[in-house]
Write a protein that holds these residues in place. Sequence first.
Motif, mmCIF file in Angstrom:
data_model
loop_
_atom_site.group_PDB
_atom_site.id
_atom_site.type_symbol
_atom_site.label_atom_id
_atom_site.label_comp_id
_atom_site.label_asym_id
_atom_site.label_seq_id
_atom_site.Cartn_x
_atom_site.Cartn_y
_atom_site.Cartn_z
ATOM 1 N N UNK A 1 0.837 -1.155 -0.006
ATOM 2 C CA UNK A 1 0.020 0.173 -0.039
ATOM 3 C C UNK A 1 0.888 1.113 -0.125
ATOM 4 N N UNK A 2 0.476 2.306 -0.822
ATOM 5 C CA UNK A 2 1.292 3.491 -1.049
ATOM 6 C C UNK A 2 0.227 4.890 -0.601
ATOM 7 N N UNK A 3 0.738 5.475 0.240
ATOM 8 C CA UNK A 3 0.031 6.779 0.241
ATOM 9 C C UNK A 3 0.647 7.754 -0.468
ATOM 10 N N UNK A 4 0.065 8.341 -1.545
ATOM 11 C CA UNK A 4 0.600 9.012 -2.724
ATOM 12 C C UNK A 4 1.069 10.508 -2.040
ATOM 13 N N UNK A 5 2.060 11.144 -2.654
ATOM 14 C CA UNK A 5 2.650 12.458 -2.183
ATOM 15 C C UNK A 5 1.598 13.618 -2.038
ATOM 16 N N UNK A 6 0.777 13.755 -2.951
ATOM 17 C CA UNK A 6 -0.482 14.775 -2.635
ATOM 18 C C UNK A 6 -1.357 14.295 -1.813
ATOM 19 N N UNK A 7 -1.460 13.289 -0.965
ATOM 20 C CA UNK A 7 -2.686 13.296 -0.257
ATOM 21 C C UNK A 7 -2.448 12.954 1.130
ATOM 22 N N UNK A 8 -3.552 13.317 1.914
ATOM 23 C CA UNK A 8 -3.237 13.134 3.380
ATOM 24 C C UNK A 8 -4.517 12.098 3.826
ATOM 25 N N UNK A 9 -4.202 10.718 4.366
ATOM 26 C CA UNK A 9 -5.151 9.861 4.707
ATOM 27 C C UNK A 9 -5.215 9.930 6.146
ATOM 28 N N UNK A 10 -6.495 9.882 6.733
ATOM 29 C CA UNK A 10 -6.862 9.796 8.128
ATOM 30 C C UNK A 10 -6.936 8.368 8.315
ATOM 31 N N UNK A 11 -6.249 7.990 9.296
ATOM 32 C CA UNK A 11 -6.664 6.665 9.701
ATOM 33 C C UNK A 11 -7.689 6.575 10.785
ATOM 34 N N UNK A 12 -8.729 6.333 10.319
ATOM 35 C CA UNK A 12 -9.921 6.193 11.084
ATOM 36 C C UNK A 12 -10.412 4.623 11.284
ATOM 37 N N UNK A 13 -9.798 3.826 10.784
ATOM 38 C CA UNK A 13 -10.074 2.288 10.965
ATOM 39 C C UNK A 13 -8.901 1.606 11.038
ATOM 40 N N UNK A 14 -8.579 0.722 11.493
ATOM 41 C CA UNK A 14 -7.435 -0.584 11.541
ATOM 42 C C UNK A 14 -7.261 -0.820 10.289
ATOM 43 N N UNK A 15 -5.889 -0.764 9.832
ATOM 44 C CA UNK A 15 -5.254 -1.160 8.495
ATOM 45 C C UNK A 15 -4.335 -2.199 8.663
ATOM 46 N N UNK A 16 -4.480 -3.341 7.729
ATOM 47 C CA UNK A 16 -3.615 -4.521 7.746
ATOM 48 C C UNK A 16 -3.251 -4.661 6.069
#
Length: 337
Positions: A134-149
């Motif tokens: 999984x990649x968080x792109x450079x131009x994006x802000x992701x909010x971790x509001x649920x668990x990630x696997x």
Amino acid sequence: QSPQRIYCVDAAATVAMIKLARTFTSTWVVLCFGNSAAASASSEASEACGGEGCADGVDVLTRFAPKVETSRVAAASMDSALLQRGSTAQLRLDTDAEATALSEVQLRGNRSRTIAWSSVVSTLTGSCATRGHCVVPESEVWILDSSMQVETLTIWGTLKWDITKDDLKLQAGYVLVEDGGHLEIGTSSAPMDLRATIYITKSAHNHLEFGDRFLGGHGSGRIDIHGRKLEQTWTLLSENAPAGTKVLHLKHDPTTMGWRVGDHVGVATTTPHTKNGRSTVHTITSMGQHSLSLAEPLEFEHWGGHREVAGRRFELAAEVVNMERNVRITGDHDDIE
């Protein structure tokens, strides 16, 4: 509109995909394998954006990765999902070499976007959604509001923990914050007071610089972690605590120290080793001024306060340690000596 993500193995594929994507949106994220493909894709993509329908002020950012043989990626398959509005084309990564060789060419508009992870995982059809790379792109802000696997997590943009959600867990073989990326779990002014866990799992995936099983930042990548603040993490017993008691009298006020009901505390042994005494862990059920009530009774006597020794007065008391750390970084370790 949401940026299209395009995974390619050569410049020709990039241009073809961009021409299709122009029908749906003016922003793209293009991911290519190898220095040559990335450089060619950047040039061709700029040319493709020169025609009618391209957004104004499009940036072309290139990040090079180790070169891989064409044969290593020849079997990679493109999803037909790109032909659907707002969808994502995915290149399947079958080996670590291919994953390591992933380089980014981002073609984006002037605006970044903020999106909740729960929305990302529910709408994407690619590797993030399938517990892959999984990649968080450079131009994006992701909010971790649920668990990630996921299999691995690479952050070029920003991943912020939702500090209003309790007991979220991020599980990955490794978490890499790349140059310019940012992982934020609370801030100094708004710390993460609830439980949060980064769990590094067993994995065959290896990074050229960091190895395997790690949380790390590369270059100017930032990792900010601000957990629940304890003004003081330990104190001493102010009175002897006999075996069987559930009440501890403390030298300092637990409320002032920032302790809470439900916290786990350790009580250090003061019993001579010949009597098989040991330190024990207990749960706080209530707090008073300079006192704690415990869920579990003490198994042994623990000294507190002062004692006279050879005509002199000394403080000989058991330490009481708050063991709570609400932000935990842990992982599989049964095979680590």
